[in-house]
Design a protein around this motif. Structure first.
Motif, mmCIF file in Angstrom:
data_model
loop_
_atom_site.group_PDB
_atom_site.id
_atom_site.type_symbol
_atom_site.label_atom_id
_atom_site.label_comp_id
_atom_site.label_asym_id
_atom_site.label_seq_id
_atom_site.Cartn_x
_atom_site.Cartn_y
_atom_site.Cartn_z
ATOM 1 N N LEU A 96 13.031 4.934 -0.009
ATOM 2 C CA LEU A 96 12.092 3.819 -0.003
ATOM 3 C C LEU A 96 12.067 3.108 1.353
ATOM 4 N N THR A 97 13.226 2.937 1.963
ATOM 5 C CA THR A 97 13.259 2.325 3.286
ATOM 6 C C THR A 97 12.485 3.177 4.285
ATOM 7 N N ARG B 267 12.029 -6.649 -1.008
ATOM 8 C CA ARG B 267 13.103 -6.841 -0.025
ATOM 9 C C ARG B 267 12.789 -6.066 1.255
ATOM 10 N N ILE B 268 12.295 -4.862 1.117
ATOM 11 C CA ILE B 268 11.941 -4.059 2.291
ATOM 12 C C ILE B 268 10.805 -4.730 3.060
ATOM 13 N N ALA B 269 9.865 -5.321 2.339
ATOM 14 C CA ALA B 269 8.727 -5.980 2.991
ATOM 15 C C ALA B 269 9.154 -7.188 3.814
ATOM 16 N N THR B 270 10.246 -7.812 3.448
ATOM 17 C CA THR B 270 10.698 -8.991 4.189
ATOM 18 C C THR B 270 11.840 -8.707 5.154
ATOM 19 N N VAL C 196 10.092 5.471 3.695
ATOM 20 C CA VAL C 196 8.666 5.559 3.367
ATOM 21 C C VAL C 196 7.957 4.231 3.566
ATOM 22 N N LEU C 197 8.557 3.142 3.146
ATOM 23 C CA LEU C 197 7.865 1.856 3.176
ATOM 24 C C LEU C 197 7.944 1.160 4.515
ATOM 25 N N ALA C 198 9.028 1.343 5.233
ATOM 26 C CA ALA C 198 9.189 0.633 6.503
ATOM 27 C C ALA C 198 8.827 1.502 7.711
ATOM 28 N N ALA C 199 8.287 2.666 7.460
ATOM 29 C CA ALA C 199 7.944 3.606 8.549
ATOM 30 C C ALA C 199 7.027 2.997 9.583
ATOM 31 N N GLU D 268 0.832 -1.208 0.000
ATOM 32 C CA GLU D 268 0.000 0.000 0.000
ATOM 33 C C GLU D 268 0.866 1.259 0.000
ATOM 34 N N ARG D 269 1.872 1.273 0.832
ATOM 35 C CA ARG D 269 2.759 2.436 0.907
ATOM 36 C C ARG D 269 3.524 2.636 -0.397
ATOM 37 N N PHE D 270 3.917 1.536 -1.028
ATOM 38 C CA PHE D 270 4.640 1.623 -2.296
ATOM 39 C C PHE D 270 3.753 2.231 -3.375
ATOM 40 N N GLU D 271 2.518 1.777 -3.455
ATOM 41 C CA GLU D 271 1.580 2.327 -4.444
ATOM 42 C C GLU D 271 1.355 3.815 -4.198
#
Length: 112
Positions: free
Chosen positions: A106-107, A65-68, A109-112, A35-38
């Motif tokens: 990306l790290t 990779r960030i998701a895992t 924004v996506l892993a926040a 969702e964050r990536f989109e």
């Protein structure tokens, strides 16, 4: 739970955020990252930044990779699945001097 230790760890992040009231709904961590990536891609588009098909495919790998792993470092681009797509060299070719900043962004924004 059996399976990937990384997946259990990242889903634990979602569970803790939910338990602490930082999230209203319990969602798997990879789904949250999707969702964050989109949303990030839409935001990039709204400021006039576009990505080629090849760049977008590489960004998808970064997102996964960030998701895992809860983040990504440039050195990880030498590992699979990046290595089968040209690895760090290809990433530098695709994103140039922006690569490190893009991975950091990306790290964040996506892993926040």
């Amino acid at each position: 739970m059996r399976g990937s230790g990384h997946r259990v760890s990242t889903d634990l992040v979602s569970l803790v955020r939910y338990a602490l009231g930082e999230a209203d709904v319990l969602v798997s961590y990879p789904a949250l990252v999707d969702e964050r990536f989109e949303a990030w891609l839409l935001q990039q588009s709204s400021v006039g930044r576009s990505f080629s098909q090849e760049q977008a495919a590489f960004l998808e790998l970064v997102k996964d990779r960030i998701a895992t792993n809860l983040g990504i470092e440039p050195t990880e681009l030498t590992d699979p699945p990046f290595s089968s797509q040209g690895g760090l060299g290809k990433a530098k070719q695709l994103f140039g001097d922006e690569l490190d900043a893009l991975l950091d962004e990306l790290t964040t924004v996506l892993a926040a």
